[in-house]
Write an enzyme that holds these catalytic residues in place. Structure first.
Site, short mmCIF file in Angstrom:
data_model
loop_
_atom_site.label_atom_id
_atom_site.label_comp_id
_atom_site.label_asym_id
_atom_site.label_seq_id
_atom_site.Cartn_x
_atom_site.Cartn_y
_atom_site.Cartn_z
N CYS A 42 79.27 20.00 42.59
CA CYS A 42 78.77 20.92 41.56
C CYS A 42 77.63 20.32 40.74
O CYS A 42 76.93 21.03 40.02
CB CYS A 42 79.89 21.36 40.64
SG CYS A 42 81.30 21.99 41.55
N HIS A 56 76.92 24.12 34.38
CA HIS A 56 77.66 24.52 35.58
C HIS A 56 78.75 25.50 35.16
O HIS A 56 79.47 25.28 34.18
CB HIS A 56 78.27 23.28 36.25
CG HIS A 56 79.25 23.61 37.33
ND1 HIS A 56 78.99 24.54 38.30
CD2 HIS A 56 80.51 23.15 37.57
CE1 HIS A 56 80.03 24.63 39.10
NE2 HIS A 56 80.98 23.81 38.68
N ASN A 66 82.73 30.35 40.31
CA ASN A 66 82.20 28.99 40.45
C ASN A 66 81.54 28.86 41.82
O ASN A 66 82.22 28.92 42.84
CB ASN A 66 83.36 27.99 40.29
CG ASN A 66 82.92 26.55 40.45
OD1 ASN A 66 81.82 26.26 40.92
ND2 ASN A 66 83.80 25.62 40.08
O1 UT7 Z 1 83.42 23.09 39.82
C1 UT7 Z 1 84.16 21.93 39.89
C2 UT7 Z 1 84.81 21.70 38.64
N1 UT7 Z 1 85.97 22.53 38.51
C3 UT7 Z 1 86.44 22.80 37.32
O2 UT7 Z 1 85.84 22.40 36.34
C4 UT7 Z 1 87.73 23.52 37.18
C5 UT7 Z 1 88.48 23.00 36.00
N2 UT7 Z 1 89.80 23.54 35.86
C6 UT7 Z 1 90.03 24.82 35.47
O3 UT7 Z 1 89.13 25.61 35.30
C7 UT7 Z 1 91.46 25.23 35.18
O4 UT7 Z 1 92.27 24.08 35.18
C8 UT7 Z 1 92.03 26.27 36.19
C9 UT7 Z 1 91.37 27.61 35.97
C10 UT7 Z 1 91.81 25.80 37.60
C11 UT7 Z 1 93.52 26.44 35.93
O5 UT7 Z 1 93.74 26.85 34.59
P1 UT7 Z 1 94.87 26.16 33.72
O6 UT7 Z 1 94.86 26.81 32.41
O7 UT7 Z 1 94.59 24.67 33.77
O8 UT7 Z 1 96.17 26.56 34.47
P2 UT7 Z 1 97.27 25.62 35.15
O9 UT7 Z 1 96.74 25.00 36.40
O10 UT7 Z 1 97.81 24.71 34.10
O11 UT7 Z 1 98.38 26.67 35.53
C12 UT7 Z 1 99.10 27.41 34.55
C13 UT7 Z 1 100.11 28.31 35.25
C14 UT7 Z 1 100.94 27.60 36.31
O12 UT7 Z 1 102.23 28.16 36.28
P3 UT7 Z 1 103.42 27.43 35.51
O13 UT7 Z 1 103.54 26.08 36.15
O14 UT7 Z 1 102.98 27.35 34.07
O15 UT7 Z 1 104.57 28.33 35.72
C15 UT7 Z 1 100.27 27.98 37.60
O16 UT7 Z 1 101.14 27.97 38.70
O17 UT7 Z 1 99.39 29.36 35.94
C16 UT7 Z 1 99.83 29.39 37.31
N3 UT7 Z 1 98.69 29.82 38.12
C17 UT7 Z 1 98.38 31.11 38.32
N4 UT7 Z 1 98.96 32.25 37.89
C18 UT7 Z 1 98.38 33.41 38.25
C19 UT7 Z 1 97.77 29.03 38.75
N5 UT7 Z 1 96.87 29.81 39.37
C20 UT7 Z 1 97.22 31.10 39.11
C21 UT7 Z 1 96.67 32.34 39.47
N6 UT7 Z 1 97.28 33.47 39.01
N7 UT7 Z 1 95.55 32.44 40.22
#
Ligand code: UT7
Length: 339
Positions: free
Chosen positions: A112, A265, A295
């Site tokens: 990225c 980004h 993204n």
């Molecule tokens: O371009 C390269 C660089 N990339 C980035 O900068 C990405 C950086 N990271 C992020 O943007 C975020 O971490 C994400 C958008 C990927 C994830 O968001 P988050 O707020 O960190 O969510 P999480 O991974 O902590 O997940 C929270 C909950 C989990 O469930 P539990 O364990 O709390 O029950 C996940 O299983 O959300 C669940 N979850 C979803 N639920 C519905 C994960 N993906 C999804 C989904 N729909 N698509």
């Protein structure tokens, strides 16, 4: 030593739009979750386009905006982690399609951050006198490396291409840059491509090269899809991006208030919000395209830059801060002035 300026930009995205509702029919997710956690509403996904066709489309627009012909180009860099083919490289395919016969071409791989690194690289070639007009492209077809059954990644990514043309200038348009890499955290964003497999290897050597342990210690084939530890990458981004921006500002002896536009980004709206907060900068100065494109890795900064340049908001003399971050882990920021 010549000064460098941005001459023009262009963008190209696939025709097919995939909404969050479309994805909610594929995996267990919802429009509400995706919007609130990421800011993404839709993304463009290839159905007939190739990386080369999108790159060429974006490049032609950038050349038009620059008032140049492909024959004026003496260097083409394509930043991508998803070329149509590893051989020939994407930039050579673009050169062929454009008929840019005077340009030497190479691809650059920095996920990225790729476009930001490529822009810095192109500018340095011009400053050093080794090139005059450089076409820099960031392009991705992330849909081909995404596991469409994995809701933690498939909702994030999109496809597209953006281009910029740099050229020599009387006044300084490329002011400074700061780049960094932390390979020790590379495992937080990764993908394996092809097995190392030849007749001279033992089974143990084949397994060592191509298998990895899962969380329970069981061996499994390395993933051919993108893996991301989202929260680790999130934490890295909100810390490193402001630091890298501040470093460029300090070196150039300008302040956050002096910057008119921030082109970051587009990985997550919350990351951009958090960077703005840490910098104490108004969100109005940050261009947002993640809602429309998701993204798009190396394509995200040039798509956002092109949108800014066509927004009617940019005036001569203004300062633009460009910043990328992602796999590697890599990061980089560039300060430009519109001259
Ligand atoms: O371009 C390269 C660089 N990339 C980035 O900068 C990405 C950086 N990271 C992020 O943007 C975020 O971490 C994400 C958008 C990927 C994830 O968001 P988050 O707020 O960190 O969510 P999480 O991974 O902590 O997940 C929270 C909950 C989990 O469930 P539990 O364990 O709390 O029950 C996940 O299983 O959300 C669940 N979850 C979803 N639920 C519905 C994960 N993906 C999804 C989904 N729909 N698509």
């Amino acid at each position: 030593m010549s000064e460098v300026k941005l001459l023009g930009t262009g963008a190209s995205v696939p025709e097919k739009i995939v909404t969050n509702h479309d994805l909610a029919r594929l995996v267990e997710t919802s429009d509400e979750w995706i919007r609130t956690r990421t800011g993404i509403c839709r993304r463009h996904i290839v159905t007939g386009e190739s990386l080369t066709s999108m790159s060429v489309d974006a490049a032609k627009k950038a050349l038009d905006a620059s008032g140049l012909s492909p024959l004026n180009l003496d260097m083409i860099i394509v930043a991508t982690l998803t070329p149509d083919e590893p051989l020939p490289n994407a930039s050579s395919a673009v050169q062929k399609a454009l008929g840019a016969v005077n340009a030497f071409c190479f691809d650059l791989s920095a996920a990225c951050s790729g476009f930001v690194y490529a822009l810095g690289c192109g500018a340095m070639y011009i400053k050093g006198g080794a090139a005059k007009h450089v076409l820099v492209i960031g392009a991705e077809i992330l849909s081909k490396i995404v596991n469409w059954e994995d809701r933690t990644t498939c909702i994030l990514f999109g496809d597209g291409a953006g281009a910029a043309v740099l050229g020599p200038s009387e006044e300084p348009g490329f002011l400074g840059m700061s780049m960094g890499t932390d390979g020790s955290r590379g495992h937080t964003l990764k993908m394996f491509e092809r097995d190392i497999d030849n007749p001279f290897m033992t089974d143990a050597q084949r397994a060592a090269a191509n298998m990895e342990a899962d969380a329970d210690g069981n061996l499994r084939p390395k993933s051919r899809y993108v893996y991301m530890d989202g929260s680790e990458v999130f934490k890295f981004a909100v810390k490193k991006v402001p630091e890298s921006i501040q470093q460029v500002l300090k070196e150039q002896q300008v302040t956050v208030e002096d910057v008119d536009h921030f082109v970051l980004h587009q990985a997550n709206y919350r990351i951009i919000e958090s960077v703005a907060k840490r910098l104490k900068a108004s969100m109005d100065k940050f261009i947002i395209t993640i809602d429309e494109y998701g993204n798009t890795s190396a394509a995200s900064v040039p798509l956002a830059l092109d949108e800014l340049m066509h927004s009617g908001k940019v005036k001569k003399g203004e300062l633009i801060m460009i910043s990328g971050f992602g796999g590697g882990l890599t990061w980089g920021s560039i300060l430009m002035r519109i001259v």
